[in-house]
Design a protein around this motif. Sequence first.
Motif, PDB file in Angstrom:
ATOM      1  N   GLY A   1       2.444   4.700  -8.032  1.00  0.00           N
ATOM      2  CA  GLY A   1       1.279   4.894  -7.173  1.00  0.00           C
ATOM      3  C   GLY A   1       1.455   4.164  -5.854  1.00  0.00           C
ATOM      4  N   ALA A   2       0.361   4.018  -5.120  1.00  0.00           N
ATOM      5  CA  ALA A   2       0.411   3.313  -3.846  1.00  0.00           C
ATOM      6  C   ALA A   2       0.511   1.806  -4.102  1.00  0.00           C
ATOM      7  CB  ALA A   2      -0.841   3.622  -3.039  1.00  0.00           C
TER       8      ALA A   2
ATOM      9  N   TYR B   1      -4.676  -3.764   5.622  1.00  0.00           N
ATOM     10  CA  TYR B   1      -3.388  -4.467   5.684  1.00  0.00           C
ATOM     11  C   TYR B   1      -2.241  -3.528   5.393  1.00  0.00           C
ATOM     12  CZ  TYR B   1      -3.508  -4.789   0.544  1.00  0.00           C
ATOM     13  OH  TYR B   1      -3.541  -4.495  -0.804  1.00  0.00           O
ATOM     14  N   LYS B   2      -2.584  -2.322   4.968  1.00  0.00           N
ATOM     15  CA  LYS B   2      -1.525  -1.390   4.606  1.00  0.00           C
ATOM     16  C   LYS B   2      -2.034   0.037   4.645  1.00  0.00           C
ATOM     17  CE  LYS B   2       1.501  -1.996   1.015  1.00  0.00           C
ATOM     18  NZ  LYS B   2       1.927  -2.132  -0.368  1.00  0.00           N
ATOM     19  N   GLU B   3      -1.172   0.941   5.123  1.00  0.00           N
ATOM     20  CA  GLU B   3      -1.459   2.369   4.996  1.00  0.00           C
ATOM     21  C   GLU B   3      -0.249   2.995   4.355  1.00  0.00           C
ATOM     22  OE1 GLU B   3      -3.092   4.832   8.110  1.00  0.00           O
ATOM     23  OE2 GLU B   3      -4.005   3.077   9.052  1.00  0.00           O
ATOM     24  N   GLU B   4      -0.491   3.938   3.460  1.00  0.00           N
ATOM     25  CA  GLU B   4       0.627   4.509   2.720  1.00  0.00           C
ATOM     26  C   GLU B   4       0.287   5.921   2.281  1.00  0.00           C
ATOM     27  OE1 GLU B   4       1.698   1.941  -0.520  1.00  0.00           O
ATOM     28  OE2 GLU B   4       3.106   3.392  -1.349  1.00  0.00           O
ATOM     29  N   GLU B   5       1.262   6.814   2.408  1.00  0.00           N
ATOM     30  CA  GLU B   5       1.073   8.167   1.903  1.00  0.00           C
ATOM     31  C   GLU B   5       1.748   8.265   0.537  1.00  0.00           C
ATOM     32  OE1 GLU B   5       2.158  11.256   4.633  1.00  0.00           O
ATOM     33  OE2 GLU B   5       1.692  12.836   3.181  1.00  0.00           O
TER      34      GLU B   5
ATOM     35  N   LYS C   1      -3.309  10.196   1.418  1.00  0.00           N
ATOM     36  CA  LYS C   1      -3.002   9.082   2.316  1.00  0.00           C
ATOM     37  C   LYS C   1      -3.972   7.977   1.944  1.00  0.00           C
ATOM     38  CE  LYS C   1      -3.619  10.900   6.381  1.00  0.00           C
ATOM     39  NZ  LYS C   1      -3.740  11.236   7.793  1.00  0.00           N
ATOM     40  N   THR C   2      -3.461   6.749   1.888  1.00  0.00           N
ATOM     41  CA  THR C   2      -4.327   5.646   1.462  1.00  0.00           C
ATOM     42  C   THR C   2      -4.283   4.508   2.479  1.00  0.00           C
ATOM     43  OG1 THR C   2      -2.598   4.447   0.285  1.00  0.00           O
ATOM     44  CG2 THR C   2      -3.761   6.132  -0.955  1.00  0.00           C
ATOM     45  N   SER C   3      -5.334   3.723   2.478  1.00  0.00           N
ATOM     46  CA  SER C   3      -5.288   2.450   3.204  1.00  0.00           C
ATOM     47  C   SER C   3      -5.916   1.393   2.311  1.00  0.00           C
ATOM     48  CB  SER C   3      -6.015   2.541   4.545  1.00  0.00           C
ATOM     49  OG  SER C   3      -7.376   2.814   4.349  1.00  0.00           O
ATOM     50  N   PHE C   4      -5.486   0.154   2.497  1.00  0.00           N
ATOM     51  CA  PHE C   4      -5.964  -0.945   1.659  1.00  0.00           C
ATOM     52  C   PHE C   4      -6.555  -2.057   2.515  1.00  0.00           C
ATOM     53  CE2 PHE C   4      -3.140   1.183  -1.236  1.00  0.00           C
ATOM     54  CZ  PHE C   4      -3.708   0.969  -2.479  1.00  0.00           C
TER      55      PHE C   4
END
Length: 133
Positions: free
Chosen positions: A107-108, A30-34, A41-44
């Motif tokens: 954080g993310a 539902y989300k990607e964020e650096e 780089k993260t994804s949730f």
Amino acid sequence: MNKIEHIGIAVKSLKESNLLFEKLLGQPPYKEEEVKSEGVKTSFFKNGPNKIELLEATTANSAIAKFIEKKGEGIHHIAFDVIDIETEIKRLQKEGFVVLNEKPKKGADNKLVAFLHPKSTNGVLIELCQEIE
Ligand code: ZN
């Protein structure tokens, strides 16, 4: 400390692992964020009431790059939701836990975060996270 907020998994390729976890959970992230400051780089993913965070290193000296070098891909941390992160940090320090960053950082996923050193928590990196209002 409240519920487990998410489980963080270190991966080599966010792109490939996003596809894998989409197949596993039946829905895309539902989300990607650096997070530049952390070199990740993260994804949730949401799965019922639970969340999974995938983390890929963007720099060679990011904690995720070092983790994968040492241990390979896999569970990197368990994050707990807290209401008041500063109070919780003080409480845990008093209890003898080693807090990696005494001052919570951004954080993310719109959270203030702090980490406990795995050497004080049976080898598991623990993240505290407080939702930013
Ligand atoms: Zn996390």
